[in-house]
Design an enzyme around this catalytic site. Structure first.
Site, PDB file in Angstrom:
ATOM      1  N   SER A 557      70.760 -22.280  65.271  1.00 26.69           N
ATOM      2  CA  SER A 557      69.664 -21.341  65.108  1.00 26.69           C
ATOM      3  C   SER A 557      70.032 -20.314  64.036  1.00 26.69           C
ATOM      4  CB  SER A 557      69.333 -20.684  66.451  1.00 26.69           C
ATOM      5  OG  SER A 557      68.085 -20.052  66.405  1.00 26.69           O
ATOM      6  N   ASP A 644      60.201 -27.797  67.999  1.00 28.37           N
ATOM      7  CA  ASP A 644      60.807 -26.467  68.020  1.00 28.37           C
ATOM      8  C   ASP A 644      59.823 -25.455  67.442  1.00 28.37           C
ATOM      9  OD1 ASP A 644      62.409 -24.211  67.834  1.00 28.37           O
ATOM     10  OD2 ASP A 644      64.127 -25.289  66.996  1.00 28.37           O
ATOM     11  N   HIS A 676      63.549 -26.082  70.919  1.00 27.55           N
ATOM     12  CA  HIS A 676      64.653 -25.334  70.315  1.00 27.55           C
ATOM     13  C   HIS A 676      65.977 -25.594  71.015  1.00 27.55           C
ATOM     14  CE1 HIS A 676      66.139 -22.255  67.645  1.00 27.55           C
ATOM     15  NE2 HIS A 676      66.657 -21.573  68.642  1.00 27.55           N
TER      16      HIS A 676
END
Length: 706
Positions: A557, A644, A676
């Protein structure tokens, strides 16, 4: 095996010009067309990327299966959590061998005075047990399953749960009658996570999102009435702020939280008058964050407010609940370098979480004199926090604890005596002995002289860390003041047992060393995050812990942004880079207010749409736009998910295509039904991690366990 030999050619994506112009700068983006998620050509390209990655990693199939079996073999598959008391019941979760998802259960208390959780045996029946929710049944017929809300009403009669079956974090909320086991007619689609019952069980409070996936509105649903009649309790029009809501532990108030990265505001409603008007605790002021918890002290309703108003690392004050903007009584004064994290209030005492010397701490708060008694632990590195404490007046505090070498542990802290009562330690099968492993913290000098902490864990049988260069896995994050804690991982043992040293670079932008540590790694200081990681890697090489050809970096991320940046800054330092759901096209994303990670993120990254200096700064480090010609990149594996909603799949897809243009050995793995957090289901998750670890071990030239 060298997987660069006799392998298929990678997919070559068509270049289609897309012009982006801001502040006098023009960028021609050849792969922005990947953003059309429903375009058959885009889906075909992603499938081709997956096929290529499968072919490139086919030689690792045996190692993947071996690592998966190691994870599975070390895990007690049929197990139970430690029961947590609420009302007349003990609540706990079960896992069953062969089942992907957990099972939520409860059993009745033996008596109202029963505060000692029953010792439950895996696989054994529990007297009076009720199965509340079996995730395996709920997930039937779906490729993805995730719970975003789960709660039982205070009286124990009803249960609510929110389900996502795509990975896009849009949850359908349902209510179940626990006496009959049947769902009620109440069904609310497209909710955000975190719904809750009112204390009387009459209402459900939930949140919905706007078109940019920002939770912006809090709703009140009366059970048994049409959803169209739901009452809007609060809506936040400012696109920089997220909204959430929940009831206090005392069941006296509903608290509506409104917050950006740097500013917060709370509104409270009396729980017995939910159709009334919310009242603000403190009106928002730019740059001031706070959170409030209620208590009764000397017969007065009070709020304990944790805030950073002229207190960088926060202070704790007490105010009257009837006049929260009135006089403040300081309970814990601001102390630079000791970051106060949160306060939990109970009827007779409170518990304070804080960070000191790079580690989390817990302290018991005495309402009478404001004194704090720290709960002490004897390991040099550890993580600790509270959890599973729904009751208002318990004699015990449930505490979760662990370290790199100590598996996850549940304690009950006895308030009267200060004794830690061991309730459970995560079982690790196969003869695990924590004494076989070591953990330590070392410090790396950054370019500006700052000392950056690095945490290390290793298996002792391969020699003490630093005695000779070893294969090393360096992890980093460094954003949102998020701290990477020293926690245990069963999957990590598959690395350690092959001689790999696992390390965490606690770079600026995270929260490990206090609020200033975060401030020094965000907006126009963001480059510190990247250079700190490079300096940590360089220190590990220069100090003899590893060599560049035996070091792999990993982040996900915002940590994936870090991975893309360090691959551009110092490709020569790493043999491989593993980037999960990586935020590698940061400038394009932060320029588009219609995307989820944009307006609300301007406090974290800056606003390049309106500020030319921020635009130039972000363009100088955004990984996709800074891929370099004429350098040898480490091997790169990017992992993403089609659904996501936080970091869109298009970012790593574009990055990999651009890396290939300069001759980099880059691969993309895209889960076509996931979000995600990756795939759902524990066995699927283990296989996903085994895939990543097999690639990592291959890059490091390590395959066999000791």
């Amino acid at each position: 095996m060298n997987d660069a030999q006799a392998l298929p050619d990678p997919p070559v994506a068509e270049r289609r010009s897309t012009i982006r112009s801001h502040h006098g700068d023009t960028f021609d983006d050849p792969y922005e067309w990947f953003r059309a998620k429903d375009d058959a050509a885009v889906l075909s390209h992603l499938e081709a990327e997956n096929a290529y990655t499968d072919a490139r990693t086919a030689h690792l199939e045996g190692l993947r299966e071996q690592v998966f079996q190691e994870i599975k073999g070390r895990t007690l598959e049929t197990d139970l959590s430690v029961p947590s008391r609420r009302g007349a019941w003990w609540y706990y979760g079960r896992t069953v061998e062969g089942s992907q998802y957990g099972i939520q259960c409860r059993a009745p208390l033996a008596s109202p005075d029963d505060w000692t959780p029953p010792e439950l045996a895996p696989g054994e029946p529990v007297p009076g047990e009720q199965v509340l929710l079996d995730g395996n049944i709920e997930a039937e017929g779906t490729e993805f399953f995730s719970l975003g809300s789960f709660e039982v009403s205070t009286d124990g009669q009803r249960m609510l749960y929110g389900v996502d079956v795509a990975g896009d974090e849009r949850y359908t909320l349902r209510v179940r009658d626990l006496a009959t086991g049947e769902n009620l007619a109440d069904e609310i689609p497209d909710t955000f996570a975190g719904a809750s019952f009112s204390p009387d069980g009459r209402y459900v409070v939930y949140t919905t999102v706007d078109d940019a996936w920002r939770p912006d509105t809090v709703w009140l649903h009366e059970i048994g009435t049409p959803v169209d009649d739901d009452v809007k309790l609060f809506t936040e029009p400012d696109e920089r702020y997220w909204v959430g809501a929940g009831f206090t532990r005392s069941d006296r108030y509903l608290v509506i939280d409104v917050g950006s990265s740097i500013t917060s505001e709370e509104w409270i409603l009396d729980a017995d008058d939910l159709r009334g008007e919310p009242r603000v605790v403190w009106p928002r002021r730019e740059g001031v964050e706070y959170s409030a918890s209620d208590a009764v002290v000397d017969g007065e309703d009070v709020l304990y407010v944790l805030h950073n108003d002229d207190a960088l690392d926060f202070e704790l004050v007490r105010v009257a609940a009837s006049d929260p903007q009135g006089e403040r009584s300081v309970v814990i004064a601001h102390r630079p370098g000791q970051r106060l994290l949160g306060v939990d209030t109970f009827r007779d005492w409170g518990v304070v979480g804080y960070r000191r010397d790079g580690l989390p701490r817990l302290g018991m708060l005495d309402y009478a004199d404001g004194g704090v008694r720290e709960i002490e632990f004897d390991e040099p590195l550890y993580s600790v926090g509270t959890g599973g404490n729904p009751e208002w007046a318990p004699p015990l505090l449930r505490v979760g604890y662990g370290s790199f070498v100590t598996p996850g542990t549940v304690f009950d802290y006895e308030i009267a005596t200060g004794e830690l009562l061991l309730r459970k330690r995560q079982p690790v099968l196969g003869g695990y002995d924590s004494a076989d492993y070591g953990q330590a913290r070392v410090w790396a000098p950054a370019q500006d002289g700052t000392r950056v902490p690095i945490s290390l864990v290793w298996k002792r049988s391969f020699g003490e860390v630093g005695s000779a260069p070893r294969p090393l896995h360096l992890y980093g994050y460094g954003s949102y003041e998020h701290s990477i804690e020293p926690g245990f991982s069963v999957a990590r043992l598959s690395e350690l047992d092959r001689g790999v040293v696992f390390a965490v670079a606690h770079v600026r932008g995270g929260g490990e060393m206090g609020r200033q540590w975060y401030e020094d790694g965000k907006t126009l200081a963001k480059r510190n995050t990247f250079t700190d990681f490079v300096d940590c890697a360089r220190h590990l090489v220069e100090a003899g812990y590893t060599t560049p050809d035996r070091m792999v970096a990993e982040g996900g991320s915002a940590g994936g942004l870090l991975m893309g940046a360090i691959a551009n800054l110092a490709p020569e330092l790493f043999a491989g880079v593993l980037a999960s759901v990586p935020f590698v096209d940061a400038l394009t994303t932060i320029l588009d207010p219609s995307l989820p990670l944009t307006v609300i993120e301007w406090d974290e990254w800056g606003d390049p749409l309106h500020d030319p200096d921020v635009y130039a700064y972000m363009k100088s480090y955004s990984p996709y736009e800074n891929v370099r010609e004429g350098v040898v990149y480490p091997r790169i594996l990017a992992v993403t998910s089609l659904n996501d909603t936080r970091v869109l799949y298009v970012e790593p897809a574009k990055w990999v295509a651009r890396l290939r243009e300069v001759g980099a050995d880059a691969m993309l793995k895209c889960e076509m039904v996931a979000g995600h957090g990756g795939v759902s289901g524990r066995y699927n998750s283990w296989r996903e991690r085994a895939f990543e670890l097999a690639w990592l071990l291959d890059v490091l030239g390590v395959a066999d366990a000791s």
